[in-house]
Design an enzyme around this catalytic site. Structure first.
Site, short mmCIF file in Angstrom:
data_model
loop_
_atom_site.label_atom_id
_atom_site.label_comp_id
_atom_site.label_asym_id
_atom_site.label_seq_id
_atom_site.Cartn_x
_atom_site.Cartn_y
_atom_site.Cartn_z
N PHE B 116 0.84 -1.19 0.00
CA PHE B 116 0.00 0.00 0.00
C PHE B 116 0.88 1.24 0.00
CE2 PHE B 116 -4.33 -1.55 0.66
CZ PHE B 116 -4.07 -2.89 0.80
N ALA B 117 0.68 2.06 -1.01
CA ALA B 117 1.48 3.29 -1.13
C ALA B 117 0.51 4.46 -1.19
CB ALA B 117 2.35 3.24 -2.37
N LYS B 120 2.35 10.09 1.24
CA LYS B 120 3.77 10.24 0.94
C LYS B 120 4.46 8.89 0.77
CE LYS B 120 4.27 14.76 3.11
NZ LYS B 120 3.36 14.84 4.27
N TYR B 121 3.78 7.80 1.10
CA TYR B 121 4.40 6.48 1.04
C TYR B 121 4.70 6.03 -0.39
CZ TYR B 121 4.22 5.50 6.02
OH TYR B 121 4.44 5.52 7.39
N ASP B 206 4.70 -4.40 3.99
CA ASP B 206 4.75 -2.95 4.13
C ASP B 206 5.66 -2.40 3.04
OD1 ASP B 206 4.56 -1.94 7.66
OD2 ASP B 206 3.08 -2.76 6.27
N VAL B 207 5.33 -1.21 2.53
CA VAL B 207 6.11 -0.68 1.41
C VAL B 207 7.36 0.07 1.85
CG1 VAL B 207 4.96 1.57 1.26
CG2 VAL B 207 5.80 0.46 -0.82
N HIS B 228 7.96 -10.21 15.03
CA HIS B 228 8.30 -8.79 15.11
C HIS B 228 9.69 -8.62 15.73
CE1 HIS B 228 8.07 -4.55 16.11
NE2 HIS B 228 6.87 -4.46 15.56
N TYR B 231 10.17 -7.61 19.69
CA TYR B 231 9.62 -8.31 20.85
C TYR B 231 10.00 -9.78 20.95
CZ TYR B 231 6.95 -4.04 21.01
OH TYR B 231 6.61 -2.71 21.05
N GLU B 298 -2.36 -4.56 13.21
CA GLU B 298 -1.37 -5.49 13.76
C GLU B 298 -1.91 -6.16 15.02
OE1 GLU B 298 3.15 -4.81 13.81
OE2 GLU B 298 2.55 -4.40 15.88
#
Lengths: 346, 347
Positions: B116-117, B120-121, B206-207, B228, B231, B298
């Site tokens: 997903f962009a 600003k991504y 994630d982009v 992750h 953690y 998440e």
């Protein structure tokens, strides 16, 4: 007014309570609660996939947290290079696995061959299976024998049944052993596909001494031979003659699997047994017999069709020959002492 | 005499019951949380039953030369390689890449990737795609799905043979949290409409990250999650689960296996559909209650992975945070965040 036939005051009260209950439950019928829970259950799986880790919603469970920086076993390999688990004590939490498999209501078939004198092993095999093998699940024992009258009556638990199936005997014990592949393959098509989800093919001259449960179930599994789990591949007693279908060259091989305990989903076991039987017939036509018979062909098959789970030698042991080394935390399925000379020949 | 009184009593109960129902209907509208159909997802999803392709057996591996696996390893303590439900935890050294290539290459698989962009991504797409071309599933057919509010902002990156890209316009949102959470809905809809026909496996990434080392078929599985990086050394009580009972993402202190990252998950396309749909429904339920989980989708992903355990888990090598020093137990970082100023990006 109409004739009221309920005269008892108790019924009157019950009705009142019923009304109250239905009123109260109205609140719970709000749209909000309808979207909670497991929405995935709505679009159910059309085809039953026989892979334990499925679309099942586990209910809440309490168990110790797995530790990323502390492997459960650091003395043995627990994952194969093709990322299949190697099942050792300590690597699995049976409660989680039971929660997963029970939701699928699986039925497990256990095939065993008791030809000629081998019928004497049935009683101990079945009695110990009742205690340790897939307890709490639906189990179908398929006992193949040429002496149906000598099959002992063993008390079976709930959901467990036994079927005695006629199988022909052969003069040579090697043939008795090898022809099992043909029979299992045949029956897979005829019956097992419809009756069970998983098949376990076991030798009869053994007994169960500790838990053997759903941790073994997966599309295709083999068991490490207890005599070779620490050896290099050149020492594996593979068939080494190129003219046999079971031939494996010296620089190939992952493990040496034992012919006495293998299994998987019915379609996969069907494929395996059919392939092995065909290979054995080809060998027969070429006038060659593999050094360890069906076991050699099993090893060839599993080399090129990687099993999705590998069972440690805990699942195939001989205490008399091998003792009880520290690396074996449990001895689950063990050899029963027998006199080879006596039992194999007439 | 008795019966008359009984009938009267019953009649009164009925009346009272009806009255209460009536009252409830009225009171409902006054309550702070509206039960108005806020929760209705697009109806077509409910009606879409994905056709499940029957599991095919892996074809035989032709002869391959590789070292024998050593069963009796006396290795110093490293990473856990198997979950308690016997799912492999993938890290460098646990698998033989050539062997896996041997097994998976002949299957002619297509692997999809969703990113997903939005806002600003879009600036991250170039770097993401270039690094994916170098490291992600080399030798396989790959289908990138770029979801964006601004298709013109997506750069044209040259792709290798057998690798395709689709730009899919989506609605932008003013709040970055909303964008983040809508991903579950968008992905499940996309699978139902298109992806189930186009790919075998799907990864949702994630982009704002970059591939640094090979990411191959060792990651393929029915349902795949990644641990992750922040953690994996702490106890479950310290996992940033959603801890409010009111949320559908609530996880108790005594529950939880690993804290999985929302930046990487995937699996067989049908499993990803079920998973994202389940998360989306849970997010909607929270919305109806006016609550948003601590870490957005998440949190919901983590809740769902407890009751629908992944069949394969990727070590933090596959979802690293470059701001952290690389620990000795992680041998090869394959996918990691780009250093960025989050506050600027999300404005």
């Amino acid at each position: 007014m109409w004739e009221v036939t309920w005269a008892l005051p108790r019924t009157h009260l019950a009705l009142q309570q019923g009304l109250a209950a239905s009123l109260g439950s109205y609140g719970f019928l709000s749209p909000r609660s309808q979207t909670l829970g497991s929405p995935g259950a709505g679009d159910s799986v059309a085809v039953r996939e026989v892979d334990g880790l499925q679309v099942v919603t586990l209910s809440r469970m309490v168990y110790p947290q797995p530790k990323v920086l502390k492997p459960a076993r650091n003395d043995v390999l627990v994952v194969t290079p093709w990322l299949a688990p190697i099942v050792w004590e300590g690597t699995f939490n049976i409660d989680i696995l039971n929660a997963q498999f029970r939701l699928h209501n699986v039925t497990i078939g256990l095939t065993v061959f008791a030809i000629k004198k081998y019928v004497v092993f049935l009683k101990l095999f079945l009695e110990t299976a009742e205690k340790h093998f897939m307890v709490g699940y639906r189990v179908n024992y398929y006992v193949f024998t040429d002496r149906p009258a000598e099959v002992p009556r063993v008390a079976l638990g709930d959901g467990r049944r036994l079927e005695v199936l006629e199988a022909r005997s052969y003069a040579r014990w090697q043939d008795v052993s090898m022809r099992r592949m043909e029979v299992i393959g045949d029956f897979s098509e005829r019956r097992f596909l419809r009756e069970v989800d998983y098949l376990v093919c076991a030798d009869v001259d053994m007994q169960f001494r500790d838990h053997v449960g759903v941790e073994i179930l997966s599309p295709l599994f083999g068991t490490l031979h207890p005599g070779y789990y620490g050896r290099g591949r050149e020492a594996f007693p593979y068939e080494r003659r190129p003219r046999s279908q079971a031939h494996i060259p010296r620089d190939e091989g992952d493990f040496y699997y034992m012919g006495a305990f293998f299994g998987g989903s019915v379609p996969e076991v069907q494929r395996l047994t059919k392939a092995c039987h065909q290979a054995m017939m080809t060998d027969k036509a070429s006038g060659v017999e593999a050094v360890w018979h069906d076991e050699s062909h099993l090893n060839k098959y599993l080399l090129y069709h990687k099993p999705t789970k590998v069972l440690s030698p805990e699942y195939m042991w001989d205490e008399r020959l091998l003792g009880w080394p520290a690396v074996m935390k449990k001895l689950r399925y063990v050899a029963v002492p027998k006199n080879h000379q006596q039992i194999r020949h007439r | 005499m008795h019966r008359g009184r009984l009938a009267l009593g019953l009649g009164f109960c009925l009346l009272a019951g009806t009255g209460l129902c009536f009252l409830w209907v009225h009171v409902e509208n006054w309550l702070p949380v509206s039960y108005v159909p806020y929760y209705l997802p697009c109806p077509e999803i409910f009606n879409m039953k994905l056709h499940y392709r029957k599991e095919e057996p892996l074809p035989p591996v032709t002869q391959a030369r590789y070292p024998q696996p050593k069963l009796l390893e006396q290795r110093p303590t490293e990473l856990l390689t198997l979950t308690p439900w016997l799912a492999p935890i993938v890290s460098e050294g646990t698998f033989n890449p050539e062997l896996l290539q041997h097994i998976y290459q002949p299957l002619n698989l297509t692997i999809g990737v969703t990113v997903f962009a939005v806002g600003k991504y879009t600036l991250f797409v170039q770097h993401f795609l270039e690094s994916a071309e170098e490291f992600f599933m080399r030798g396989y057919q790959v289908y990138y799905y770029i979801f964006t509010h601004d298709p013109a902002a997506i750069p044209r990156v040259p792709l290798g043979p057998g690798r395709l890209l689709s730009i899919i316009p989506i609605q932008g949102h003013s709040h970055w949290e909303e964008i983040s959470m809508r991903r579950m809905e968008t992905i499940s809809q996309h699978i139902a409409r298109r992806a189930h026909r186009e790919v075998d496996y799907l990864f949702c990434l994630d982009v704002d990250m970059v591939f640094r080392n090979p990411w191959g078929p060792e990651t393929l599985g029915d349902l795949v999650a990644a641990i992750h990086p922040g953690y994996f050394t702490v106890t479950r009580q310290q996992f940033p689960y959603e801890r409010r009972h009111a949320s559908t993402a609530f996880v108790e202190d005594s529950e939880g296996d690993f804290y999985y990252g929302g930046a990487v998950f995937g699996g067989r396309v049908t499993r990803v559909y079920e998973f994202t749909r389940g998360c989306h429904m849970a997010i909607l339920a929270d919305k109806a209650n006016g609550i948003m989980a601590a870490w957005q989708e998440e949190s919901h992903l983590n809740r769902r992975f407890i009751s629908h355990k992944p069949s394969k888990v990727l070590s933090p090598e596959y979802i690293w945070d470059d701001r952290k020093p690389q620990p000795p137990c992680l041998k090869l970082i394959r996918f990691s965040t780009l250093d960025k100023d989050a506050s600027w990006l999300r404005s």
